[in-house]
Design an enzyme around this catalytic site. Structure first.
Site, PDB file in Angstrom:
ATOM      1  N   HIS A  75      45.045  35.748  41.870  1.00  0.00           N
ATOM      2  CA  HIS A  75      44.139  36.151  40.786  1.00  0.00           C
ATOM      3  C   HIS A  75      44.630  37.399  40.062  1.00  0.00           C
ATOM      4  O   HIS A  75      44.129  37.731  38.989  1.00  0.00           O
ATOM      5  CB  HIS A  75      42.727  36.385  41.321  1.00  0.00           C
ATOM      6  CG  HIS A  75      42.082  35.144  41.843  1.00  0.00           C
ATOM      7  ND1 HIS A  75      41.836  34.045  41.060  1.00  0.00           N
ATOM      8  CD2 HIS A  75      41.652  34.798  43.083  1.00  0.00           C
ATOM      9  CE1 HIS A  75      41.269  33.092  41.779  1.00  0.00           C
ATOM     10  NE2 HIS A  75      41.151  33.524  43.022  1.00  0.00           N
ATOM     11  N   ARG A 110      49.759  38.136  48.405  1.00  0.00           N
ATOM     12  CA  ARG A 110      48.950  36.924  48.385  1.00  0.00           C
ATOM     13  C   ARG A 110      49.547  35.987  47.353  1.00  0.00           C
ATOM     14  O   ARG A 110      49.654  36.346  46.174  1.00  0.00           O
ATOM     15  CB  ARG A 110      47.484  37.186  48.040  1.00  0.00           C
ATOM     16  CG  ARG A 110      46.746  35.818  47.932  1.00  0.00           C
ATOM     17  CD  ARG A 110      45.264  35.920  47.954  1.00  0.00           C
ATOM     18  NE  ARG A 110      44.701  36.364  46.682  1.00  0.00           N
ATOM     19  CZ  ARG A 110      43.393  36.366  46.416  1.00  0.00           C
ATOM     20  NH1 ARG A 110      42.527  35.958  47.342  1.00  0.00           N
ATOM     21  NH2 ARG A 110      42.947  36.803  45.263  1.00  0.00           N
ATOM     22  N   ASP A 160      34.713  33.396  47.695  1.00  0.00           N
ATOM     23  CA  ASP A 160      34.832  31.937  47.781  1.00  0.00           C
ATOM     24  C   ASP A 160      34.036  31.371  48.953  1.00  0.00           C
ATOM     25  O   ASP A 160      33.433  30.306  48.834  1.00  0.00           O
ATOM     26  CB  ASP A 160      36.308  31.528  47.895  1.00  0.00           C
ATOM     27  CG  ASP A 160      36.970  31.486  46.524  1.00  0.00           C
ATOM     28  OD1 ASP A 160      36.380  30.914  45.602  1.00  0.00           O
ATOM     29  OD2 ASP A 160      38.075  32.047  46.378  1.00  0.00           O
ATOM     30  N   GLU A 175      38.093  30.338  53.436  1.00  0.00           N
ATOM     31  CA  GLU A 175      37.141  30.575  52.345  1.00  0.00           C
ATOM     32  C   GLU A 175      36.612  29.272  51.772  1.00  0.00           C
ATOM     33  O   GLU A 175      36.067  29.263  50.674  1.00  0.00           O
ATOM     34  CB  GLU A 175      37.786  31.458  51.256  1.00  0.00           C
ATOM     35  CG  GLU A 175      39.131  30.978  50.752  1.00  0.00           C
ATOM     36  CD  GLU A 175      39.773  31.909  49.724  1.00  0.00           C
ATOM     37  OE1 GLU A 175      39.137  32.856  49.245  1.00  0.00           O
ATOM     38  OE2 GLU A 175      40.944  31.655  49.380  1.00  0.00           O
TER      39      GLU A 175
HETATM   40  C1  3PY Z   1      37.511  35.889  47.885  1.00  0.00           C
HETATM   41  O1  3PY Z   1      36.638  36.737  48.143  1.00  0.00           O
HETATM   42  O2  3PY Z   1      37.294  34.689  47.734  1.00  0.00           O
HETATM   43  C2  3PY Z   1      38.891  36.334  47.735  1.00  0.00           C
HETATM   44  O3  3PY Z   1      39.778  35.516  47.708  1.00  0.00           O
HETATM   45  C3  3PY Z   1      39.154  37.788  47.603  1.00  0.00           C
HETATM   46  O4  3PY Z   1      40.194  38.010  46.707  1.00  0.00           O
HETATM   47 MG    MG Z   2      39.147  33.579  47.240  1.00  0.00          MG
END
Ligand code: 3PY
Ligand code: MG
Length: 256
Positions: A45, A70, A176, A150
């Protein structure tokens, strides 16, 4: 010493990371100089591309920090390039099953654990290692693979994912995760229900002898995550830190 990162995490130490979205080495290097033990370069992101990552990793090391990357979703070839460039750990987002976790690990670990291809010249130069065999023998322990948990599938299949050989840890993305567990009803990274789900992930990781990582949106979230057993915790996004400091400066002047 940047490359004792893995051993310190395995020993149970809490290590904080800054989160770097702004490409180019300057801001990331300043955050390492400011005292962050690790700086995570976000290619998912954030706006880091590979050229930015390759230039920023040595800048973080020069400032005494540990570089982490990442990668974007499913880009495991990029994960391999990141460790060749000297990243001490790679975080892979949206890993939701064992097969995907295995494909990720395969790109980070040399045989017999994985299928990482040989080409670590930059990483060796940064670490001051000249003996290729020495690198081959230590890289699998020194270079960490974190699978982000996530999605609902990952949350439900956490024990199987944690059992993937060579996976060093998991990393929770609470935004997420909250979307997934509410079926898209909300994004609530700091909600109690999100922390409760995350605590189960940390407990599973610790039971499996793996490292538990967390993306903390606030100091309070970081403390809650630490209390739940998370030890690799990101706290502070570069762009937000700059905006916050700017707001505070303006407010201080206005309050004059
Ligand atoms: C999330 O909180 O989903 C993340 O990937 C943090 O960057
Ligand atoms: Mg995320």
């Amino acid at each position: 010493e940047p490359y004792d990162f893995a051993e310190r995490l395995r020993a149970g130490e809490t290590i904080l990371s800054a989160w770097s979205c702004l490409p180019g080495r300057h801001v990331a290097q300043l955050l390492a100089r400011a005292g962050y033990p690790a700086v995570t370069l976000d290619m998912q992101h954030g706006e880091h591309d590979f050229a930015s990552v390759a230039a920023t990793i040595p800048a973080i090391v020069a400032a005494g920090g540990t570089p982490v990357v990442r990668v974007p979703v499913g880009e495991f070839a990029t994960a391999s390039r990141a460790v060749d460039a000297g990243a001490a750990a790679v975080i892979a987002p949206m890993i939701d099953d064992v097969e995907t976790a295995r494909r990720f690990v395969a790109q980070i670990k040399y045989p017999p654990l994985g299928e990482r291809s040989w080409g670590p010249a930059s990483a060796m130069a940064l670490a001051g290692v000249t003996d290729p065999l020495g690198w081959l023998e230590t890289a699998n322990r020194a270079t960490l693979a974190f699978a982000m948990i996530e999605t609902r599938a990952a949350f439900e299949g956490i024990d199987d994912i944690l059992a993937v050989p060579g996976l060093d840890g998991v990393f929770v993305g609470p935004a997420d995760l909250s979307i997934a567990l509410s079926n898209g009803a909300h994004v609530a990274p700091s909600a109690e229900s999100t922390h409760a789900a995350a605590a189960k992930i940390a407990a599973a990781a610790r039971a499996a002898g793996r490292i538990a990582g967390y993306f903390a949106p606030s100091v309070e979230d970081a403390r809650t995550a630490q209390a739940a057993g998370f030890t690799f915790i990101s706290l502070g996004i570069d762009a937000a830190l700059i905006a916050e400091a700017g707001r505070a400066k303006l407010a201080a002047f206005e309050a004059g």
